[in-house]
Each structure stands twice: as C-alpha cells, then as structure tokens.
Scaffold this motif. Structure first.
Motif, PDB file in Angstrom:
ATOM      1  N   VAL A 296       6.665 -11.968  -1.280  1.00  0.00           N
ATOM      2  CA  VAL A 296       8.020 -11.852  -1.822  1.00  0.00           C
ATOM      3  C   VAL A 296       8.806 -10.828  -1.018  1.00  0.00           C
ATOM      4  O   VAL A 296       8.239  -9.910  -0.425  1.00  0.00           O
ATOM      5  CB  VAL A 296       7.996 -11.460  -3.318  1.00  0.00           C
ATOM      6  CG1 VAL A 296       7.270 -12.502  -4.148  1.00  0.00           C
ATOM      7  CG2 VAL A 296       7.352 -10.087  -3.512  1.00  0.00           C
ATOM      8  N   SER A 297      10.112 -10.997  -1.014  1.00  0.00           N
ATOM      9  CA  SER A 297      10.979 -10.060  -0.300  1.00  0.00           C
ATOM     10  C   SER A 297      12.274  -9.871  -1.084  1.00  0.00           C
ATOM     11  O   SER A 297      13.371 -10.150  -0.587  1.00  0.00           O
ATOM     12  CB  SER A 297      11.270 -10.594   1.109  1.00  0.00           C
ATOM     13  OG  SER A 297      11.971  -9.644   1.871  1.00  0.00           O
ATOM     14  N   PRO A 298      12.176  -9.390  -2.328  1.00  0.00           N
ATOM     15  CA  PRO A 298      13.372  -9.274  -3.172  1.00  0.00           C
ATOM     16  C   PRO A 298      14.230  -8.061  -2.815  1.00  0.00           C
ATOM     17  O   PRO A 298      13.833  -7.206  -2.016  1.00  0.00           O
ATOM     18  CB  PRO A 298      12.767  -9.116  -4.567  1.00  0.00           C
ATOM     19  CG  PRO A 298      11.478  -8.403  -4.318  1.00  0.00           C
ATOM     20  CD  PRO A 298      10.959  -8.954  -3.014  1.00  0.00           C
ATOM     21  N   GLN A 299      15.392  -7.988  -3.438  1.00  0.00           N
ATOM     22  CA  GLN A 299      16.241  -6.814  -3.277  1.00  0.00           C
ATOM     23  C   GLN A 299      15.591  -5.603  -3.950  1.00  0.00           C
ATOM     24  O   GLN A 299      15.733  -4.477  -3.474  1.00  0.00           O
ATOM     25  CB  GLN A 299      17.623  -7.072  -3.891  1.00  0.00           C
ATOM     26  CG  GLN A 299      18.407  -8.184  -3.210  1.00  0.00           C
ATOM     27  CD  GLN A 299      18.738  -7.866  -1.767  1.00  0.00           C
ATOM     28  OE1 GLN A 299      19.132  -6.754  -1.453  1.00  0.00           O
ATOM     29  NE2 GLN A 299      18.576  -8.846  -0.888  1.00  0.00           N
TER      30      GLN A 299
ATOM     31  N   GLY B 171       2.050  -8.444   0.633  1.00  0.00           N
ATOM     32  CA  GLY B 171       2.860  -9.460  -0.024  1.00  0.00           C
ATOM     33  C   GLY B 171       4.217  -8.987  -0.487  1.00  0.00           C
ATOM     34  O   GLY B 171       5.023  -9.803  -0.943  1.00  0.00           O
ATOM     35  N   MET B 172       4.507  -7.652  -0.402  1.00  0.00           N
ATOM     36  CA  MET B 172       5.774  -7.165  -0.944  1.00  0.00           C
ATOM     37  C   MET B 172       6.437  -6.072  -0.102  1.00  0.00           C
ATOM     38  O   MET B 172       7.476  -5.558  -0.450  1.00  0.00           O
ATOM     39  CB  MET B 172       5.565  -6.639  -2.371  1.00  0.00           C
ATOM     40  CG  MET B 172       4.361  -5.746  -2.617  1.00  0.00           C
ATOM     41  SD  MET B 172       4.360  -4.113  -1.822  1.00  0.00           S
ATOM     42  CE  MET B 172       5.561  -3.229  -2.801  1.00  0.00           C
ATOM     43  N   GLN B 173       5.850  -5.766   1.031  1.00  0.00           N
ATOM     44  CA  GLN B 173       6.299  -4.619   1.802  1.00  0.00           C
ATOM     45  C   GLN B 173       7.683  -4.791   2.405  1.00  0.00           C
ATOM     46  O   GLN B 173       8.344  -3.809   2.741  1.00  0.00           O
ATOM     47  CB  GLN B 173       5.271  -4.311   2.904  1.00  0.00           C
ATOM     48  CG  GLN B 173       5.448  -2.948   3.552  1.00  0.00           C
ATOM     49  CD  GLN B 173       4.147  -2.415   4.101  1.00  0.00           C
ATOM     50  OE1 GLN B 173       3.190  -2.259   3.373  1.00  0.00           O
ATOM     51  NE2 GLN B 173       4.108  -2.128   5.388  1.00  0.00           N
ATOM     52  N   THR B 174       8.140  -6.028   2.535  1.00  0.00           N
ATOM     53  CA  THR B 174       9.476  -6.251   3.105  1.00  0.00           C
ATOM     54  C   THR B 174      10.576  -6.225   2.043  1.00  0.00           C
ATOM     55  O   THR B 174      11.732  -6.516   2.347  1.00  0.00           O
ATOM     56  CB  THR B 174       9.533  -7.593   3.864  1.00  0.00           C
ATOM     57  OG1 THR B 174       9.142  -8.650   2.979  1.00  0.00           O
ATOM     58  CG2 THR B 174       8.604  -7.582   5.062  1.00  0.00           C
ATOM     59  N   SER B 175      10.238  -5.869   0.803  1.00  0.00           N
ATOM     60  CA  SER B 175      11.250  -5.741  -0.248  1.00  0.00           C
ATOM     61  C   SER B 175      12.268  -4.675   0.161  1.00  0.00           C
ATOM     62  O   SER B 175      11.920  -3.667   0.774  1.00  0.00           O
ATOM     63  CB  SER B 175      10.588  -5.348  -1.572  1.00  0.00           C
ATOM     64  OG  SER B 175       9.585  -6.280  -1.929  1.00  0.00           O
TER      65      SER B 175
ATOM     66  N   VAL C 297       7.076   3.712  -1.355  1.00  0.00           N
ATOM     67  CA  VAL C 297       8.214   3.464  -2.242  1.00  0.00           C
ATOM     68  C   VAL C 297       9.481   4.227  -1.850  1.00  0.00           C
ATOM     69  O   VAL C 297       9.440   5.223  -1.138  1.00  0.00           O
ATOM     70  CB  VAL C 297       7.850   3.815  -3.702  1.00  0.00           C
ATOM     71  CG1 VAL C 297       6.646   3.018  -4.157  1.00  0.00           C
ATOM     72  CG2 VAL C 297       7.582   5.311  -3.854  1.00  0.00           C
ATOM     73  N   ASP C 298      10.605   3.720  -2.353  1.00  0.00           N
ATOM     74  CA  ASP C 298      11.872   4.447  -2.264  1.00  0.00           C
ATOM     75  C   ASP C 298      12.020   5.398  -3.448  1.00  0.00           C
ATOM     76  O   ASP C 298      12.591   6.480  -3.313  1.00  0.00           O
ATOM     77  CB  ASP C 298      13.036   3.442  -2.257  1.00  0.00           C
ATOM     78  CG  ASP C 298      12.974   2.511  -1.058  1.00  0.00           C
ATOM     79  OD1 ASP C 298      13.293   2.962   0.051  1.00  0.00           O
ATOM     80  OD2 ASP C 298      12.583   1.339  -1.222  1.00  0.00           O
ATOM     81  N   PHE C 299      11.507   4.980  -4.610  1.00  0.00           N
ATOM     82  CA  PHE C 299      11.541   5.810  -5.817  1.00  0.00           C
ATOM     83  C   PHE C 299      10.200   5.678  -6.527  1.00  0.00           C
ATOM     84  O   PHE C 299       9.682   4.575  -6.680  1.00  0.00           O
ATOM     85  CB  PHE C 299      12.668   5.375  -6.771  1.00  0.00           C
ATOM     86  CG  PHE C 299      14.028   5.395  -6.152  1.00  0.00           C
ATOM     87  CD1 PHE C 299      14.753   6.579  -6.084  1.00  0.00           C
ATOM     88  CD2 PHE C 299      14.591   4.239  -5.618  1.00  0.00           C
ATOM     89  CE1 PHE C 299      16.012   6.605  -5.507  1.00  0.00           C
ATOM     90  CE2 PHE C 299      15.845   4.253  -5.036  1.00  0.00           C
ATOM     91  CZ  PHE C 299      16.560   5.445  -4.980  1.00  0.00           C
TER      92      PHE C 299
END
Length: 323
Positions: free
Chosen positions: A258-261, A277-281, A299-301
């Motif tokens: 997945v690559s969600p916002q 599976g999610m690092q490009t979010s 993470v960002d937060f």
C-alpha cells in the motif's frame, strides 16, 4: 505525439480511482488513450468519465468473446492494439499495479518483446522516454529506471499521484481483437464476489489503519478509528498468522503493498517484512507501547502508549470534530 495506452481498471463499468491516476501520468508522456474491456452497454458512461479526466481516445474492446477466461485474451488484444499503431505509435502502456494488471503486463511484454517495469511509484518523461521511480529492497532504496527495448510496459502503484479533472478529446473507437484458441485454454468455472465491507479497497485507500500483535486479537479500536477516518483496515502478518484477520487484510512483503497518504500502524513492531508493504506511504503514524519498537525509526509521528486507550480517545476526538 504518440499515444499512451492506459488499461482501465473497473468493476462492471465503475472505474476505479487508480485508472484516473494513470491518465494523469499518461498526460506527461503523450496522448492519453484508455483501453476499456467491457460490455458495449457500459461504453458510453465509461467514456464520459474517462474523457473528463483527460482521455483523448477511448478504445472499447467488447469482452463478450473473452469474458470468463483468464488474462491471456486481454494480452492478445493489447498486443494487436500496439501493433496497429506501428513503430513509435505507442509511447507506453500503463497498468494499475495489482495481481491482474501485472500478469497481463508481463504477458504483453513477452508478446511484443518489450521491457517491463512493475510497481512504479512515479513516472516522468525524459526526452520522451518514460523514467520510473521504484522503491526496492523492502523500501530501503529508491531507483530510477527506463525501458531500453520496445514499447515500455509499466505497472504503477495506486496513490502514486492525484487524478486531474481536465477534459480530453474523448474520441471513442471500437476495437475488435482476434483472440486465438490458445488464449482460451484457461477458463473461470466459478467465482464468488467479495462481501462489501463499506470501507475503501485496501490497496486504493488514501488512509489505512493497521493492527498487529499488540491488538491481542481485538481489532475494534482499529476498525473504530478507520471508520472515523473513512479508511481501510490492514493487518500485520503476525495478526493474520494468529487467525485474527483474513489474509486479504495483510500488509507486507507476503501480503499487499500500500502507498496511502496516511498510514497508521498500531501495535506493529515494524519488522522488515511489514515495512516492505507500507514504507512508501506519504505520512506514517505509529502507536506502540514499546518505545524501542523498530517502527519508530520509520514514522513521521509516533505515540508511545497502549493502542486500546489511545485509539478510542483519538476516535472520539475525530468524531467530535466531524460533528
């Protein structure tokens, strides 16, 4: 200007958002030309939607002859479309990066002896040649690549760009493909539609809320936050292996990419398998009571706390704001 073929991903004529994203990418590379496999009765409505998002041409391939078979007939039809345009006539063929999209793309690449790039997260033009960006080796590296032989065949991950509502010419052309008997050897004998959850499709969602081992099998806080945000629900491999969630919810190297916002990871340690599976979010938030969990490196937060306390409180505040 050469055509850029965009293979339409739809369910019974309802166009999925990633197709509209592909049209936005196609505009960077040439003239967007959508390829719709479906019933002729859906062609008018579908064409209007595609035109509104920039399609200059819509090829309608009636699927009456190929419906009920696996992907080989679609690859043959696309091969004939590319060959019809002649040398230099097609700048690229774009697919949504899903199970079917990647299989059809691979078969097409073999048939027309062209290079294939899968799971691109961006595509730009470089002197007319598409240059892709990919996240590789479990998201640890970002690479640029281009096809050096034949017509570039590229599959693009959902949420790689935003759809652009800008009308194209929208010329409709019916295309009759000749499908060989060899392509019809694998037939679908039964299928069962997936039960609707009321939530977005995991790979297409702009927001994903996932749970892992830290949930202890109780996904109610995960689902509550997801519903408040209008998000999809995901799960780590540990949660799936424990039988708490079906495999269709798994995010990771052996699950879905997945690559969600926004990606919210709850009770997930952050093993490399999940990160792949999610690092490009675009934005990543983690809730974990272990302040040394590897997920916090990404993470960002981050919130250090018990998800069973943090998520209900966050859900309550979000619902208050919405009301």
């Amino acid at each position: 200007m050469s055509e850029v073929l965009v293979v339409v991903d739809h369910v019974d004529g309802a166009i999925r958002k990633p197709t509209l994203e592909l049209l936005a990418i196609a505009k960077r590379l040439g003239e967007p030309a959508a390829v719709f496999f479906g019933g002729s009765d859906k062609a008018g409505e579908v064409s209007e939607k595609l035109k509104a998002f920039g399609a200059d041409k819509i090829y309608v391939v009636d699927d009456a002859e190929i419906k009920g078979y696996l992907v080989a007939p679609k690859a043959e039809a696309l091969q004939q479309l590319v060959e019809k345009a002649g040398e230099g006539g097609v700048a690229a063929v774009l697919f949504v990066s899903g199970y079917e999209g990647k299989e059809v793309a691979a078969r097409l690449a073999i048939k027309i002896e062209s290079g294939l790039i899968t799971d691109a997260v961006d595509v730009e033009a470089d002197g007319g040649a598409p240059v892709t960006t990919q996240s590789v080796f479990a998201g640890n590296y970002t690479v640029k690549a281009k096809v050096t032989k034949g017509t570039p065949i590229i599959t693009v991950k959902p949420n790689s760009t935003s759809p652009v509502e800008e009308a194209g010419a929208g010329t409709v052309e019916e295309f009759s493909a000749t499908i060989s008997d060899a392509a019809k050897t694998a037939q679908i004998v039964a299928q069962q539609p997936r039960k609707a959850s009321g939530r977005p499709e995991l790979t297409e969602a702009a927001i994903v809320v996932s749970g892992g081992r830290g949930t202890g099998g109780n996904f109610e806080p995960i689902e509550g936050l997801a519903d408040a945000l209008g998000a999809a629900v995901g799960a780590s491999r540990a949660a799936v292996d424990s039988g708490w969630m079906p495999h269709t919810f798994q995010v990771g190297q052996t699950g879905k990419t997945v690559s969600p916002q926004l990606y919210v990871a709850n009770g997930i340690s952050g093993a490399i398998q999940h990160r792949a599976g999610m690092q490009t979010s675009k934005t990543i938030v983690a809730v974990n009571k272990d302040d040394e969990a590897p997920i916090f490196e990404l993470v960002d937060f981050g919130v250090v706390g018990d998800l069973h306390s943090v998520l209900p409180a966050a859900t309550e505040k979000i619902n208050e704001r919405k009301n």
